[in-house]
Structure formats: C-alpha cells, structure tokens
Write a protein that holds these residues in place. Structure first.
Motif, mmCIF file in Angstrom:
data_model
loop_
_atom_site.group_PDB
_atom_site.id
_atom_site.type_symbol
_atom_site.label_atom_id
_atom_site.label_comp_id
_atom_site.label_asym_id
_atom_site.label_seq_id
_atom_site.Cartn_x
_atom_site.Cartn_y
_atom_site.Cartn_z
ATOM 1 N N ASP A 13 0.613 -1.136 -0.573
ATOM 2 C CA ASP A 13 -0.517 -0.689 -0.160
ATOM 3 C C ASP A 13 1.006 1.474 -0.165
ATOM 4 N N VAL A 14 2.221 1.018 1.062
ATOM 5 C CA VAL A 14 2.756 2.618 0.743
ATOM 6 C C VAL A 14 3.238 2.641 -0.083
ATOM 7 N N HIS A 15 3.697 1.590 -1.565
ATOM 8 C CA HIS A 15 4.204 1.897 -2.152
ATOM 9 C C HIS A 15 3.518 2.119 -3.620
ATOM 10 N N SER A 16 2.325 1.766 -3.558
ATOM 11 C CA SER A 16 1.566 2.047 -4.251
ATOM 12 C C SER A 16 1.299 3.785 -3.524
ATOM 13 N N SER A 17 1.776 3.857 -3.332
ATOM 14 C CA SER A 17 0.739 5.360 -2.533
ATOM 15 C C SER A 17 2.477 5.887 -3.062
ATOM 16 N N MET A 18 3.015 6.006 -3.194
ATOM 17 C CA MET A 18 4.340 5.932 -3.311
ATOM 18 C C MET A 18 3.989 6.662 -5.100
ATOM 19 N N ARG A 19 4.161 5.618 -5.555
ATOM 20 C CA ARG A 19 3.889 5.757 -7.082
ATOM 21 C C ARG A 19 2.870 7.054 -7.808
ATOM 22 N N THR B 25 10.431 7.747 11.161
ATOM 23 C CA THR B 25 11.230 8.295 10.076
ATOM 24 C C THR B 25 9.891 8.493 9.507
ATOM 25 N N MET B 26 9.197 7.843 8.265
ATOM 26 C CA MET B 26 8.062 7.766 7.553
ATOM 27 C C MET B 26 7.359 8.962 8.239
ATOM 28 N N GLN B 27 6.165 8.751 9.341
ATOM 29 C CA GLN B 27 5.228 9.378 10.083
ATOM 30 C C GLN B 27 6.383 10.684 10.591
ATOM 31 N N GLU B 28 7.286 11.040 10.482
ATOM 32 C CA GLU B 28 7.957 12.226 10.581
ATOM 33 C C GLU B 28 8.070 12.728 9.321
ATOM 34 N N GLY B 29 8.135 12.274 8.208
ATOM 35 C CA GLY B 29 8.139 12.321 7.008
ATOM 36 C C GLY B 29 7.657 13.054 6.779
ATOM 37 N N PHE B 30 5.621 12.228 6.566
ATOM 38 C CA PHE B 30 4.348 12.375 5.750
ATOM 39 C C PHE B 30 4.045 13.988 6.681
ATOM 40 N N GLN B 31 4.334 13.757 7.922
ATOM 41 C CA GLN B 31 4.114 14.952 9.115
ATOM 42 C C GLN B 31 4.194 16.328 7.630
ATOM 43 N N HIS C 238 13.967 9.775 1.340
ATOM 44 C CA HIS C 238 14.036 8.346 0.985
ATOM 45 C C HIS C 238 15.194 7.971 1.611
ATOM 46 N N ARG C 239 16.408 8.732 1.623
ATOM 47 C CA ARG C 239 17.885 8.302 1.779
ATOM 48 C C ARG C 239 17.664 7.713 3.585
ATOM 49 N N LYS C 240 16.649 8.880 4.514
ATOM 50 C CA LYS C 240 16.855 7.899 5.453
ATOM 51 C C LYS C 240 16.107 6.637 5.535
ATOM 52 N N VAL C 241 15.461 6.314 5.240
ATOM 53 C CA VAL C 241 14.458 4.790 5.666
ATOM 54 C C VAL C 241 15.120 4.007 5.143
ATOM 55 N N GLU D 54 12.146 18.142 -2.023
ATOM 56 C CA GLU D 54 14.039 17.867 -1.037
ATOM 57 C C GLU D 54 13.412 17.060 0.103
ATOM 58 N N LEU D 55 12.228 16.742 0.495
ATOM 59 C CA LEU D 55 11.531 16.061 1.533
ATOM 60 C C LEU D 55 11.967 14.789 1.000
ATOM 61 N N ARG D 56 11.092 14.681 -0.243
ATOM 62 C CA ARG D 56 10.986 13.029 -0.788
ATOM 63 C C ARG D 56 12.444 12.945 -0.890
ATOM 64 N N SER D 57 13.172 13.300 -0.802
ATOM 65 C CA SER D 57 15.132 12.721 -1.018
ATOM 66 C C SER D 57 15.409 12.300 0.211
#
Length: 118
Positions: free
Chosen positions: A22-28, A72-78, A114-117, A108-111
């Motif tokens: 689901d996360v992968h699909s959402s990222m696309r 880390t993912m939750q932080e990024g989504f926020q 992606h590195r952090k996770v 920039e957040l995407r980049s």
C-alpha cells in the motif's frame, strides 16, 4: 479450531506485506500527483494535483508503521503535509509561480526521507 488459528496466522503474516504494498502504491501515486503539479499551467490545474497529493499523504499519515523506520516515515509524512499546506496557501492566493517554487520543498523532503528510510 485449528483452521481458525491457521487463518489468523496467515492474516498476521500477510498484513505487513499488504501494508508495504500500500505504501509503495501510494508513493507511485504521490510521484504522479507531484509531476502533474509541477507541469500545471494554471492555478486550478495545480490545485487538483495538490488535492490528490494531500489526500494520499493524509491516508499515509494514518498508517501504523513499526520501529525506527516507522517513526521516520511518520515524521516525513507530517513534514510533507506542512509543505503541501504551504503550496496550497500560495495557490489560494492565486500565486502559481510561488506555489511551484514551494514544490521544491516537497522534492527535497522526498529525497531526504528516501535516504533516511533505506
């Protein structure tokens, strides 16, 4: 009884796979909405793309992610939600170019995340 236990174990084992999918699909979907926003030629067109992006991120924020990677993912989504709000604010003021400039923050957040996770 054994059949119920087997089904329960199967569901428990497969659920994380579905969540990851689901996360992968959402990222696309995020990638597509972001691209549409970046290519927008009008405020209304960009509002539509940003609305889709906001909806996807809101869905992802509701997820239950485990461990340090999950934090880390939750932080990024926020942070992504805040950046989307800033872009939408510019769009509500009719500032297409300024909204597009603020899209850089999202990229920039995407980049960064992606590195952090990984």
């Amino acid at each position: 009884m054994l059949k119920k236990i087997a089904i329960l174990l199967l569901v428990m084992c497969v659920s994380p796979v579905w969540a990851g999918s689901d996360v992968h699909s959402s990222m696309r979907q995020i990638k597509k909405a972001f691209g549409d926003a970046a290519q927008s030629s009008s405020v209304e067109e960009m509002k539509g793309a940003m609305g889709r992006l906001d909806k996807i991120v809101s869905h992802l924020k509701q997820g239950n992610y485990q461990g340090d990677r999950g934090k880390t993912m939750q932080e990024g989504f926020q942070k992504l939600a805040v950046a989307i709000d800033q872009v939408e604010s510019e769009l509500n003021q009719g500032n297409l170019q300024s909204a597009k400039d603020k899209l850089r923050t999202i990229d920039e957040l995407r980049s960064e995340y992606h590195r952090k996770v990984r």
